[in-house]
Enzyme design. Sequence first.
Site, PDB file in Angstrom:
ATOM      1  N   THR A  19       0.831  -1.219   0.000  1.00 35.95           N
ATOM      2  CA  THR A  19       0.000   0.000   0.000  1.00 35.95           C
ATOM      3  C   THR A  19       0.861   1.262   0.000  1.00 35.95           C
ATOM      4  O   THR A  19       0.333   2.364  -0.003  1.00 35.95           O
ATOM      5  CB  THR A  19      -0.904   0.045   1.255  1.00 35.95           C
ATOM      6  OG1 THR A  19      -0.048   0.006   2.414  1.00 35.95           O
ATOM      7  CG2 THR A  19      -1.872  -1.117   1.297  1.00 35.95           C
ATOM      8  N   GLY A  20       2.179   1.101   0.022  1.00 37.29           N
ATOM      9  CA  GLY A  20       3.086   2.244   0.184  1.00 37.29           C
ATOM     10  C   GLY A  20       3.299   3.006  -1.115  1.00 37.29           C
ATOM     11  O   GLY A  20       2.837   2.618  -2.194  1.00 37.29           O
ATOM     12  N   HIS A 240      23.845   4.712  -6.331  1.00 33.33           N
ATOM     13  CA  HIS A 240      23.574   4.919  -7.759  1.00 33.33           C
ATOM     14  C   HIS A 240      24.794   5.392  -8.552  1.00 33.33           C
ATOM     15  O   HIS A 240      25.138   4.806  -9.580  1.00 33.33           O
ATOM     16  CB  HIS A 240      22.446   5.936  -7.942  1.00 33.33           C
ATOM     17  CG  HIS A 240      21.192   5.588  -7.202  1.00 33.33           C
ATOM     18  ND1 HIS A 240      20.662   4.320  -7.203  1.00 33.33           N
ATOM     19  CD2 HIS A 240      20.362   6.338  -6.449  1.00 33.33           C
ATOM     20  CE1 HIS A 240      19.560   4.327  -6.472  1.00 33.33           C
ATOM     21  NE2 HIS A 240      19.357   5.530  -6.004  1.00 33.33           N
TER      22      HIS A 240
HETATM   23  P1  NAD Z   1       5.725   4.052   2.603  1.00 30.74           P
HETATM   24  O1  NAD Z   1       5.892   4.639   3.957  1.00 30.74           O
HETATM   25  O2  NAD Z   1       4.930   4.800   1.607  1.00 30.74           O
HETATM   26  O3  NAD Z   1       5.069   2.608   2.733  1.00 30.74           O
HETATM   27  C1  NAD Z   1       5.448   1.736   3.744  1.00 30.74           C
HETATM   28  C2  NAD Z   1       4.666   0.439   3.633  1.00 30.74           C
HETATM   29  O4  NAD Z   1       5.116  -0.426   4.677  1.00 30.74           O
HETATM   30  C3  NAD Z   1       3.158   0.565   3.806  1.00 30.74           C
HETATM   31  O5  NAD Z   1       2.539  -0.297   2.878  1.00 30.74           O
HETATM   32  C4  NAD Z   1       2.925   0.050   5.219  1.00 30.74           C
HETATM   33  O6  NAD Z   1       1.668  -0.562   5.411  1.00 30.74           O
HETATM   34  C5  NAD Z   1       4.007  -0.975   5.346  1.00 30.74           C
HETATM   35  N1  NAD Z   1       4.348  -1.234   6.747  1.00 30.74           N
HETATM   36  C6  NAD Z   1       4.858  -0.366   7.643  1.00 30.74           C
HETATM   37  N2  NAD Z   1       5.023  -0.970   8.838  1.00 30.74           N
HETATM   38  C7  NAD Z   1       4.610  -2.246   8.700  1.00 30.74           C
HETATM   39  C8  NAD Z   1       4.526  -3.367   9.553  1.00 30.74           C
HETATM   40  N3  NAD Z   1       4.925  -3.310  10.830  1.00 30.74           N
HETATM   41  N4  NAD Z   1       4.071  -4.506   9.043  1.00 30.74           N
HETATM   42  C9  NAD Z   1       3.682  -4.599   7.749  1.00 30.74           C
HETATM   43  N5  NAD Z   1       3.738  -3.590   6.891  1.00 30.74           N
HETATM   44  C10 NAD Z   1       4.190  -2.417   7.347  1.00 30.74           C
HETATM   45  O7  NAD Z   1       7.198   3.740   2.091  1.00 30.74           O
HETATM   46  P2  NAD Z   1       7.746   3.758   0.569  1.00 30.74           P
HETATM   47  O8  NAD Z   1       8.064   5.165   0.185  1.00 30.74           O
HETATM   48  O9  NAD Z   1       6.835   2.971  -0.298  1.00 30.74           O
HETATM   49  O10 NAD Z   1       9.149   3.020   0.718  1.00 30.74           O
HETATM   50  C11 NAD Z   1       9.271   1.635   0.883  1.00 30.74           C
HETATM   51  C12 NAD Z   1      10.724   1.233   0.756  1.00 30.74           C
HETATM   52  O11 NAD Z   1      11.206   1.596  -0.520  1.00 30.74           O
HETATM   53  C13 NAD Z   1      11.662   1.907   1.750  1.00 30.74           C
HETATM   54  O12 NAD Z   1      12.710   1.023   2.069  1.00 30.74           O
HETATM   55  C14 NAD Z   1      12.223   3.074   0.965  1.00 30.74           C
HETATM   56  O13 NAD Z   1      13.482   3.471   1.451  1.00 30.74           O
HETATM   57  C15 NAD Z   1      12.334   2.437  -0.402  1.00 30.74           C
HETATM   58  N6  NAD Z   1      12.343   3.386  -1.518  1.00 30.74           N
HETATM   59  C16 NAD Z   1      11.261   4.187  -1.748  1.00 30.74           C
HETATM   60  C17 NAD Z   1      11.271   5.039  -2.831  1.00 30.74           C
HETATM   61  C18 NAD Z   1      10.083   5.910  -3.143  1.00 30.74           C
HETATM   62  O14 NAD Z   1      10.144   6.592  -4.176  1.00 30.74           O
HETATM   63  N7  NAD Z   1       9.042   5.931  -2.362  1.00 30.74           N
HETATM   64  C19 NAD Z   1      12.375   5.110  -3.676  1.00 30.74           C
HETATM   65  C20 NAD Z   1      13.461   4.275  -3.421  1.00 30.74           C
HETATM   66  C21 NAD Z   1      13.413   3.418  -2.342  1.00 30.74           C
END
Ligand code: NAD
Length: 484
Positions: A19-20, A240
Amino acid sequence: MVSRVIPVEVFDLVIFGGTGDLARRKILPGLYRRFVAGQMPPDSRIIGAARADLTEEAFRALVGEAIAEFVPPDRQDKAAIAAFLARIGYVSIDAKGTAGWDALRAVMRADVVRAFYFSVAPALFGDIAERLHAHGIADGQSRIVVEKPFGRDLASARALNVTLAQHFSEAQIYRIDHYLGKETVQNLMAVRFANILFEPLWKAEYIDHVQITVAETVGVEGRGAYYDKSGAMRDMVQNHLMQLLCLIAMEPPYHFDPDAVRDEKLKVIRALDPVRPEDIVRGQYLPGGGQGGYVEHSENPQSRTESYIALKCHISNWRWKGTPFYLRTGKRLRARASEIAITFKEPPHSIFDDAKGWRENVLVIRLQPNEGMNLMMMIKEPGPGGMRLMQVPLDMSFADALGADAEDIPDAYERLVMDVIRGNQTLFMRGDEVEAAWAWADPIIAGWEARGDRPQGYDPGSSGPEDALMLMHRDGRRWREIRE
Ligand code: NAD
């Protein structure tokens, strides 16, 4: 030109953090595009796993919204979206507790590829790996995909490698660096190793210097507090830019094979010299254009974290001794542009009287926007008037080369997820590579922390701090203009 799409094996892909933000913007829309392209077998399944207490219908609706928002409208097809959504499931799960794990085990199929994408905060990577194992959900064939950041220094990266290794072998771990999934980045390997033209010149004797630029126009607003603990060195250079440097500098691997390629990249990282303090410029963007500066966005008036960094690196080996690699990356710069530019040396002797028009040959590899390559060549200026020289680009832009198919070039995430299912680790970082990159970065960071180094302010919309220009001028060189 028809692109060949070979379907991968049938799979169950679990996206932790489904969902993130990353899942919504990149992973799920990417999977939809692979589904439409015919690469995802129809009986494969994608299972969202996140904390939210959602029904499967609600999660499907969320995926549908993500497609509507992040897939270009002309690529959205109602029937295809419905068929894709039918392949989606959801399990509410607690990465740190017991809830949801049995339910997840119950939905996984035994006879298909099982992959688990850890798109959650890094603090949860170890918890998830452990529970996948403890609940018998992952087996020796399963794959895990680990997002960045992979540690924040050598000690934490090593600790994470150790934790993951307790439950998964290295062959099962896919550490993602989405830069490696970009079409041009892979093309860099094709251009180097599938042509005889460049490789004989690919060394200090003929290459004056290399510039790697990753420039962004956005600032850190919205995620400033998180970014402030990281900075450009940790967030961009250690991973990167380092990966790009490796692909340019590495020796030809004996085969295009995951470990052969990664062995050569590792040797490059290990051959990097420590960077001298005078070869590093750090910057912070100032307020401007009606927006706050870095310190306002990070909500830390005392912040010493860099939103820009430029550095000059040397690789101590036979091929590169004497050719500097200049790296720079920053936020709130004048344009969003990522490129690698390889500047060749002058010919040893000019036979032309009028050498005024002479410019160096430069191979420019554009990562974004307009992925493609340009080779700047000297030719005679057309028409009468004697032998006057001019520089022209030999353009290898993919949009032109591929015609209508250019639209179908997979996004980095699409390609990388399919590589996971195929079991191909070539474009993923191995544990020892990540550790070597931190071992190089750690003393640099420790150095400026020990000196109490303060980043220099730079105007938003500029090319970065003044001192970064000097870093080049001092060597009689110039940065390329940052432009889209
Ligand atoms: P986000 O905060 O939008 O989403 C986090 C997700 O983790 C949610 O779906 C939430 O429900 C889930 N979550 C949190 N705690 C939980 C738990 N205890 N049990 C189960 N699920 C849990 O984060 P994001 O931006 O989607 O980032 C996710 C990963 O990707 C991170 O490691 C981030 O560093 C990496 N990342 C993100 C991006 C980006 O553009 N958003 C880019 C590169 C890397």
